[in-house]
Design a protein around this motif. Structure first.
Motif, PDB file in Angstrom:
ATOM      1  N   LYS A 123       8.904  -7.990  41.042  1.00 31.56           N
ATOM      2  CA  LYS A 123       9.187  -6.637  41.522  1.00 31.56           C
ATOM      3  C   LYS A 123       9.918  -5.785  40.474  1.00 31.56           C
ATOM      4  CE  LYS A 123      12.003  -5.795  45.034  1.00 31.56           C
ATOM      5  NZ  LYS A 123      12.800  -6.302  46.152  1.00 31.56           N
ATOM      6  N   TYR A 124      10.638  -6.462  39.582  1.00 36.75           N
ATOM      7  CA  TYR A 124      11.458  -5.731  38.610  1.00 36.75           C
ATOM      8  C   TYR A 124      10.785  -5.650  37.241  1.00 36.75           C
ATOM      9  CZ  TYR A 124      14.975  -6.476  42.184  1.00 36.75           C
ATOM     10  OH  TYR A 124      15.653  -6.493  43.377  1.00 36.75           O
ATOM     11  N   SER A 125       9.529  -6.098  37.171  1.00 40.97           N
ATOM     12  CA  SER A 125       8.822  -6.087  35.890  1.00 40.97           C
ATOM     13  C   SER A 125       8.532  -4.656  35.447  1.00 40.97           C
ATOM     14  CB  SER A 125       7.507  -6.867  36.034  1.00 40.97           C
ATOM     15  OG  SER A 125       6.750  -6.709  34.874  1.00 40.97           O
ATOM     16  N   GLY A 126       8.534  -4.458  34.131  1.00 39.15           N
ATOM     17  CA  GLY A 126       8.247  -3.136  33.597  1.00 39.15           C
ATOM     18  C   GLY A 126       9.450  -2.563  32.877  1.00 39.15           C
ATOM     19  N   ALA A 127       9.351  -1.281  32.548  1.00 34.64           N
ATOM     20  CA  ALA A 127      10.421  -0.633  31.780  1.00 34.64           C
ATOM     21  C   ALA A 127      11.204   0.319  32.672  1.00 34.64           C
ATOM     22  CB  ALA A 127       9.822   0.123  30.608  1.00 34.64           C
ATOM     23  N   GLY A 128      12.507   0.328  32.479  1.00 35.50           N
ATOM     24  CA  GLY A 128      13.340   1.331  33.140  1.00 35.50           C
ATOM     25  C   GLY A 128      13.457   1.205  34.642  1.00 35.50           C
ATOM     26  N   ILE A 129      13.148   0.015  35.203  1.00 37.23           N
ATOM     27  CA  ILE A 129      13.249  -0.171  36.657  1.00 37.23           C
ATOM     28  C   ILE A 129      14.723  -0.299  37.057  1.00 37.23           C
ATOM     29  CG2 ILE A 129      12.499  -1.592  38.614  1.00 37.23           C
ATOM     30  CD1 ILE A 129      10.038  -0.747  37.281  1.00 37.23           C
ATOM     31  N   LEU A 130      15.492  -1.016  36.241  1.00 37.45           N
ATOM     32  CA  LEU A 130      16.904  -1.246  36.578  1.00 37.45           C
ATOM     33  C   LEU A 130      17.721   0.007  36.319  1.00 37.45           C
ATOM     34  CD1 LEU A 130      17.294  -4.767  34.911  1.00 37.45           C
ATOM     35  CD2 LEU A 130      16.832  -4.260  37.318  1.00 37.45           C
ATOM     36  N   LYS A 131      18.598   0.294  37.257  1.00 31.21           N
ATOM     37  CA  LYS A 131      19.405   1.514  37.133  1.00 31.21           C
ATOM     38  C   LYS A 131      20.901   1.216  37.082  1.00 31.21           C
ATOM     39  CE  LYS A 131      15.755   4.222  37.553  1.00 31.21           C
ATOM     40  NZ  LYS A 131      15.120   4.670  36.301  1.00 31.21           N
ATOM     41  N   HIS A 132      21.278  -0.060  37.267  1.00 31.26           N
ATOM     42  CA  HIS A 132      22.710  -0.386  37.297  1.00 31.26           C
ATOM     43  C   HIS A 132      23.008  -1.560  36.368  1.00 31.26           C
ATOM     44  CE1 HIS A 132      22.579   1.985  40.963  1.00 31.26           C
ATOM     45  NE2 HIS A 132      21.590   1.225  41.372  1.00 31.26           N
ATOM     46  N   THR A 182      18.384  -8.462  22.242  1.00 31.90           N
ATOM     47  CA  THR A 182      17.239  -7.638  22.624  1.00 31.90           C
ATOM     48  C   THR A 182      17.270  -7.339  24.120  1.00 31.90           C
ATOM     49  OG1 THR A 182      15.755  -9.489  23.081  1.00 31.90           O
ATOM     50  CG2 THR A 182      15.791  -8.654  20.832  1.00 31.90           C
ATOM     51  N   ALA A 183      16.711  -6.194  24.469  1.00 34.15           N
ATOM     52  CA  ALA A 183      16.736  -5.715  25.849  1.00 34.15           C
ATOM     53  C   ALA A 183      15.454  -6.089  26.580  1.00 34.15           C
ATOM     54  CB  ALA A 183      16.929  -4.202  25.862  1.00 34.15           C
ATOM     55  N   VAL A 184      14.864  -7.222  26.191  1.00 36.55           N
ATOM     56  CA  VAL A 184      13.570  -7.622  26.738  1.00 36.55           C
ATOM     57  C   VAL A 184      13.618  -9.060  27.225  1.00 36.55           C
ATOM     58  CG1 VAL A 184      11.108  -7.734  26.229  1.00 36.55           C
ATOM     59  CG2 VAL A 184      12.555  -6.230  24.891  1.00 36.55           C
ATOM     60  N   ALA A 185      12.862  -9.358  28.266  1.00 38.74           N
ATOM     61  CA  ALA A 185      12.645 -10.743  28.678  1.00 38.74           C
ATOM     62  C   ALA A 185      11.189 -10.880  29.088  1.00 38.74           C
ATOM     63  CB  ALA A 185      13.557 -11.106  29.846  1.00 38.74           C
ATOM     64  N   VAL A 186      10.614 -12.047  28.833  1.00 39.63           N
ATOM     65  CA  VAL A 186       9.236 -12.298  29.252  1.00 39.63           C
ATOM     66  C   VAL A 186       9.214 -13.554  30.115  1.00 39.63           C
ATOM     67  CG1 VAL A 186       6.879 -12.764  28.500  1.00 39.63           C
ATOM     68  CG2 VAL A 186       8.343 -11.260  27.138  1.00 39.63           C
ATOM     69  N   ASP A 209       4.812   3.605  31.125  1.00 36.07           N
ATOM     70  CA  ASP A 209       4.978   2.929  32.400  1.00 36.07           C
ATOM     71  C   ASP A 209       3.635   2.292  32.732  1.00 36.07           C
ATOM     72  OD1 ASP A 209       5.833   1.980  34.761  1.00 36.07           O
ATOM     73  OD2 ASP A 209       6.366   3.902  35.649  1.00 36.07           O
ATOM     74  N   GLY A 210       3.582   0.979  32.698  1.00 37.24           N
ATOM     75  CA  GLY A 210       2.329   0.288  32.946  1.00 37.24           C
ATOM     76  C   GLY A 210       2.093  -0.770  31.889  1.00 37.24           C
ATOM     77  N   ASP A 211       0.898  -1.328  31.874  1.00 43.41           N
ATOM     78  CA  ASP A 211       0.558  -2.404  30.954  1.00 43.41           C
ATOM     79  C   ASP A 211       0.524  -1.897  29.508  1.00 43.41           C
ATOM     80  OD1 ASP A 211      -0.882  -4.322  29.401  1.00 43.41           O
ATOM     81  OD2 ASP A 211      -1.633  -5.183  31.271  1.00 43.41           O
ATOM     82  N   VAL A 212       1.342  -2.513  28.657  1.00 44.52           N
ATOM     83  CA  VAL A 212       1.443  -2.035  27.279  1.00 44.52           C
ATOM     84  C   VAL A 212       0.119  -2.171  26.529  1.00 44.52           C
ATOM     85  CG1 VAL A 212       2.588  -2.361  25.057  1.00 44.52           C
ATOM     86  CG2 VAL A 212       3.907  -2.478  27.151  1.00 44.52           C
ATOM     87  N   SER A 213      -0.643  -3.233  26.847  1.00 46.25           N
ATOM     88  CA  SER A 213      -1.899  -3.411  26.110  1.00 46.25           C
ATOM     89  C   SER A 213      -2.864  -2.257  26.414  1.00 46.25           C
ATOM     90  CB  SER A 213      -2.524  -4.765  26.432  1.00 46.25           C
ATOM     91  OG  SER A 213      -2.967  -4.791  27.770  1.00 46.25           O
TER      92      SER A 213
END
Ligand SMILES: [Fe+2]
Lengths: 395, 181
Positions: free
Chosen positions: A123-132, A151-155, B118-122
Motif C-alpha cells: 500500500k505504501y509503494s511508490g514515491a512521496g506516499i509517506l507524509k510523516h 539512501t531514501a529508497v527500499a526495494v 508517480d507510477g512505474d518508473v520503467s
C-alpha cells in the motif's frame, strides 16, 4: 544567471570510527527510544557481528528487546509483515538494522508498517506516499558498498505478484548510520572487492551523470580517493582496521553522492544482469564500469579526466596531458580490476563469470532500457548501444 | 512598479503557453505514434489502456494520452476517463515552461528534480524516450538539439506532419522570445 540548478539532501547523522557502536545507547536515548529491535540476517549473526552491538547496548543498561535474524537476501512483503508483527507484540519503539542491502531495506519497510499502521506494505509503494516522520531507525552496515544507510529508497519483493516494489521517501532515511570498522573486518575477500567496486561505481557515476552537482561531487571524489588508496591494502591484509574503516566511510560517502545525483548505465545494465543471471550487484558494477565509461567517453571527457587525480594522485595526474586524462582514468580502473582479479578472481568480463550465456545479452539489453537509472546517463542509450556495450563486456 | 504590472502578464502568458504546448504535444503524440516506427516500438512495451498524464502541480494544466495498443497513442485532452496509471508532475509552472519551451531537456528536468514520477518508473523511462523523439519532430533541428540528449540520425517523417507541427512551433518560439523573464 546560471542555468544550473540542483538539490542536495542528507539528514543522516554519521557516527563513524573506533568504538562507534558504543554510541548507539546514547543516540537511542536522545530519541526517547528504550526498546529497540534488531533486524538482521543469519550470516551476520553467524559471523558474530551482533555480539559487539548487543554488548554495547547492555553495558549501558539498554536491553535489545527482540532480534529478528532471518532476513533473506531478497526481502519480501511477508517477511516485512512478520517482523512488524513481532515489533508490535514486543512493544518495541526503535529499529536497528544490522547487515547489508537486504537487511537495511527490510528495516526501512518494517519502519513504514510499524509507524503508519497496517499489514500491507504494498500500500505504501511508490514515491512521496509517506507524509510523516517514522520511528527511530538506526543502520549498522556490515558491507562497505551499497550505501543503503544514506539512501531514501527500499526495494521489497511482492512474492505473490512476483514484482519488486520500490519505496521512496526521505522519511526512510535512518536517524543515524553507525560505521564501525569491527563490522566489516571479517568480510571475505571477494565480497570486499565486489562491494568496494559498487561504491566506486556509485561515486564514478554520481560524478559523471546528468544530476552531478558541487556537493555530490565533493563526496564522490573523496570516496574514490579513499577506495583507491585502501582497497588493495585491505585485500592484502584483511585485518587492516584502518583500511576497513576507510572503505566503509567511502561507501557511505559514495552513497550520499549517488542518492543526490543518481547513477547511470552501469547500474541499468547491472540491475538487468542481476535479475536475469543472478550475479551479485557489486560484481556486475565492477564488470561493466570501464565499458560504460568508454561508451560515455565523449560526453564525460572533462569530469572523467578529473577523476584521475583522485584515482592515481597528483603526480600521475600532472604528468598526464589534459587530452589523455579521461582515457588514463579508464586505464586506472582497469588496472584496479586486474589487481582484484589476481587477488580474488573477481570477473572482468561476462564470460569470466561463467554464469552468463552469450544468448542472454539481448534480453539483458532490453531489460536495461527499462531501468530508471538509464534516464540519468549522460548519453541517450538505444537498444543497439546497450547491445554494443554488452558485446564489448562479453570477453 | 513596472515589474508589478508586467508580472501578472508574464504569468498569464506562461500559463497560456504551457496550455498550448500540452495540446500540441498531445496531438503530436497521437500523430507520431501513427507513423513513426521508433515511437511505436517504444510504446508497444506499455500495457494496453495505460493512461499517461503530464501535469503541473498543484492543479494546473495537464495532458492525457492513452496507449490504445500496438504502439498507438490516443490524446484525451485535459481530462482522463479513469484514474491515470503514470503521471509526470512538474513541481511548478515555471519548470514546465522551461521544459516545454525547450530551454531544459526532459531528462535534465528529471535530473534537476523539476518533476516527479508517480507510477512505474520503467514506463516513465519509455515515455521520456517517446517525448524525446517527439521533441525532435515538433522542433527545428537547432532547438531540438537543445531539447534532447542526442538528435537521432534516422529521422524521416511525412512532410505534412512536419509542417503542421511547425505552425504550432512558430507560435511557440515567438512566445519564448516575448515571455522569457
Ligand atoms: Fe550500486
Amino acid at each position: 544567471m546560471s542555468q544550473k540548478y540542483y538539490e542536495f539532501f542528507c539528514p543522516v547523522k554519521v557516527i563513524a570510527g573506533k568504538a562507534a557502536l558504543e554510541h548507539i545507547p546514547y543516540e537511542l536515548t536522545g530519541l526517547a527510544a528504550k526498546r529497540p529491535m534488531i533486524v538482521t540476517d543469519k550470516g551476520v549473526r553467524a559471523a558474530g557481528l551482533l555480539d559487539p552491538v548487543i554488548a554495547a547496548c547492555e553495558e549501558s543498561g539498554l536491553e535489545i528487546v527482540s532480534i529478528y535474524d532471518d532476513v533473506p537476501p531478497d526481502s519480501s512483503t511477508s517477511v516485512v509483515r512478520d517482523i512488524a508483527g513481532i515489533y508490535r507484540q514486543e512493544k518495541c519503539d526503535a529499529i536497528i538494522a544490522v547487515g547489508g542491502g537486504s537487511a537495511i531495506d527490510t528495516g526501512k519497510a518494517v519502519n513504514i508498517l510499524v509507524s503508519e499502521g497496517g499489514d500491507d506494505i504494498a500500500k505504501y509503494s511508490g514515491a512521496g506516499i509517506l507524509k510523516h516522520p517514522l520511528k527511530p531507525f538506526f543502520v549498522v552496515p556490515t558491507t562497505a558498498g551499497t550505501g543503503s544507510e544514506v539512501t531514501a529508497v527500499a526495494v521489497i519483493t511482492d512474492e505473490k505478484k512476483g514484482v519488486k516494489l520500490p519505496f521512496t521517501s526521505s522519511f526512510l532515511l535512518p536517524n543515524a548510520a553507525i560505521i564501525d570498522p569491527r563490522m566489516t573486518l571479517t568480510l571475505p575477500p571477494h565480497i570486499t572487492a565486489a562491494t568496494a567496486m559498487d561504491a566506486m561505481t556509485h561515486a564514478t557515476e554520481a560524478f559523471t551523470c546528468m544530476a552531478k552537482n558541487p556537493l555530490s561531487d565533493a563526496y564522490a571524489t573523496a570516496a574514490i580517493r579513499k577506495i583507491s588508496q585502501s582497497l588493495l591494502k585491505v585485500m592484502d591484509n584483511p585485518k587492516n582496521a584502518e583500511g576497513r574503516l576507510e572503505l566503509a566511510q567511502a561507501s557511505t560517502m559514495a552513497g550520499i553522492a549517488f542518492s543526490n545525483s543518481m547513477v547511470g548505465l552501469v547500474h541499468s545494465l547491472g540491475h538487468a544482469t542481476g535479475a536475469i543471471c543472478h550475479l551479485p550487484h557489486g560484481l556486475c558494477m565492477s564488470l561493466y564500469l570501464p565499458y560504460v565509461l568508454e561508451y560515455n567517453l565523449e560526453s564525460i571527457r572533462e569530469p572523467l579526466g578529473e577523476l584521475l587525480l583522485h584515482l592515481e594522485g597528483p603526480e600521475v595526474y600532472s604528468a598526464t596531458p589534459v587530452a589523455r586524462r579521461a582515457e588514463a582514468t579508464i586505464s586506472a580502473i582497469r588496472k584496479m580490476r586486474d589487481q582484484l582479479y589476481k587477488r580474488c578472481q573477481l570477473p572482468r568480463t561476462l564470460k569470466e563469470t561463467g554464469k552468463v550465456q552469450e544468448s542472454q545479452l539481448d534480453q539483458i539489453a532490453e531489460m536495461a532500457l527499462d531501468d530508471g537509472s538509464i534516464m540519468f546517463n549522460p548519453k541517450e542509450v538505444t537498444l543497439e548501444d546497450a547491445r554494443a556495450v554488452l558485446r564489448r563486456a562479453w570477453a | 512598479m513596472l515589474l508589478k504590472r508586467i508580472q501578472p502578464m508574464v504569468f498569464q502568458a506562461r500559463r497560456l503557453y504551457v496550455d498550448i504546448m500540452f495540446q500540441v504535444m498531445g496531438r503530436a503524440l497521437q500523430a507520431v505514434s501513427e507513423v513513426d516506427e521508433t515511437v511505436q516500438n517504444e510504446a508497444r512495451a506499455l500495457p494496453k489502456g495505460l493512461l499517461f498524464e503530464m501535469m503541473v502541480m498543484p492543479e494546473g494544466s495537464r495532458l492525457i494520452v492513452e496507449h490504445t495498443g500496438d504502439g498507438h497513442f490516443h490524446y484525451h485532452g485535459q481530462s482522463a476517463p479513469r484514474p491515470v496509471d503514470l503521471s509526470i508532475q512538474f513541481k511548478h509552472i515555471a519548470h514546465a515552461f522551461l521544459v516545454l519551451s525547450f530551454q531544459e531537456k526532459t531528462s535534465e528536468a528529471f535530473a534537476n528534480d523539476r518533476m516527479l514520477v508517480d507510477g512505474d518508473v520503467s514506463y516513465a523511462v519509455r515515455m521520456t524516450r517517446v517525448l524525446n523523439r517527439l521533441e525532435t519532430f515538433i522542433l527545428p533541428k537547432l532547438i531540438a538539439k537543445r531539447a534532447v540528449k542526442e538528435y537521432p540520425a534516422n529521422l524521416h517523417l511525412p512532410e505534412k506532419l512536419i509542417s503542421a507541427a511547425r505552425i504550432y512551433l512558430k507560435v511557440a518560439t515567438n512566445f519564448v522570445e516575448t515571455v522569457r523573464p
